[in-house]
Scaffold this active site. Sequence first.
Site, PDB file in Angstrom:
ATOM      1  CB  SER A   1      37.036  61.867  50.029  1.00  0.00           C
ATOM      2  OG  SER A   1      37.576  60.627  50.408  1.00  0.00           O
TER       3      SER A   1
ATOM      4  CG  ASP B   1      44.281  63.594  47.984  1.00  0.00           C
ATOM      5  OD1 ASP B   1      44.259  62.502  48.569  1.00  0.00           O
ATOM      6  OD2 ASP B   1      43.259  64.272  47.789  1.00  0.00           O
TER       7      ASP B   1
ATOM      8  CG  HIS C   1      42.048  62.822  51.095  1.00  0.00           C
ATOM      9  ND1 HIS C   1      41.650  62.889  49.779  1.00  0.00           N
ATOM     10  CD2 HIS C   1      40.990  62.278  51.768  1.00  0.00           C
ATOM     11  CE1 HIS C   1      40.430  62.399  49.650  1.00  0.00           C
ATOM     12  NE2 HIS C   1      40.001  62.040  50.854  1.00  0.00           N
TER      13      HIS C   1
END
Length: 480
Positions: free
Chosen positions: A290, A354, A447
């Site tokens: 991320s 994602d 995610h």
Amino acid sequence: MVSLKQSSKNYVVLKPRKGGIIDLFWLLLTSNIEKSKFVDCPAGNEEADFKRRWLIFLSIVVQKILNYVKKPLAWYGAALEMWLNLLSENGNSLGLLFNLFKGKIVIPDRNSARFKSNTAFMDNRVQLDKNLVYGDNRYCAAFSIMAAKLAYENAAFVEATVKDHWKMEFLGFYNYWNEYQKMATTQAFMLRDRRSNNVDLTVVSFRGTEMFDADAWSTDFDISWYELPNVGKVHGGFMKALGLQKKQGWPKEIVETSSRPQVAYYSIREKLRKIIRENEKAKFILTGHSLGGALAAIFPVILAYHGETELLHRLEGVYTFGQPRVGDQKLAEFMEKQMSLHNVKFSRYVYGNDMVPRLPYDDETFMFKHFGTCIYYDRFYKGKIVKEEPNKNYFSLKWFVPKIMNSAMEMVRSFTIHQMYGPEYDEGWFLLLFRTIGLALPGVSAHLPQDYVNSTRVGSLETLLTDASKSRPPQLININ
């Protein structure tokens, strides 16, 4: 000292804590954004495109909301984390009631090596894949995602895992200062693997966006950008988190003192310089999930900007997971050349739907681009190297129904995955809760690090196309 703003004619820096409601709507009505209290940009800068002003408006609104809910969000996250650890330490709900009755409740210590983050409760695996050794095709990726996942934990947990489970050297866990947010918003840790005489590998792992950390989410939604001369435009929020200096930009050197808070880029670069001076064969990799992936991607950008040739030669690879876009096409082209010149492998992993790798937008308004090799895995953990992940801009009506159906199938898979791959892949109630959220907001549950760990362990690649990060012709690689 020439500042980045002085050396660059192009920059747009958002200041969400300035101005009020009238100033916010005035931003939508006038193209002269230079006069807005929310925007810092060169004199005479105008933005005639309403769509871009609208996106700036949304970015500021979201950051203002995040700043408003910062404390209650942090409190809720801390309370949830404490409750999960309380259950874990006392053996579940029945154990907690029993200990309460006896007056012997075990109270978790947030700074202990036993205290887990919310991320760890969704995926409690800490052991590396024992089927892989250094030199295998999948080793660096499988190792990197575990390091990226581990970065979400506290310093004691990280140290215990590196030393006791991985049997490697723990170099340190660091909280780095963000001069723009006036607080330590960036976390990273470093380890060194010298278990073999032929291996001296340092791993730098950046923490990603925590679920209840409003400051980290503000960094993600901050669409400020700077244009580095001869490099390209870079996402301002990520550069601030990495160590962008106020009124200086990116000077090649800064003076670090005991009274001055350390910032990520300069501190980590100095540690790496010392390591490569110790051993001419020492190498390092950068990783993150991320936001952590974005920082790992920008770190070599600044190395190249500063002409850190020796460090770039020792950079074995960059492995990012669920990484957002960090710059424009010019930056992408610059980094493709740098990676080819220094023989650096840049692997950007994307799982399913994602949403984060599909933001900020790659369109005529934003013009953000990815660089490096995109390795895409679907819900069956079948992978392929692609130029761009499917549905590259996420918010598309065309893909809405397929995304909902895919999330439903991921939910079904949660109940059978342990039968396919073994008990370590079992998904508990906390992860199932987030899978449920994915039915309404596809891309949220996708995610999480869980599926990235699974992809690197049990995933297979059907085809390998050109490795853009090294400009090599197609190769066949056994990924199983």
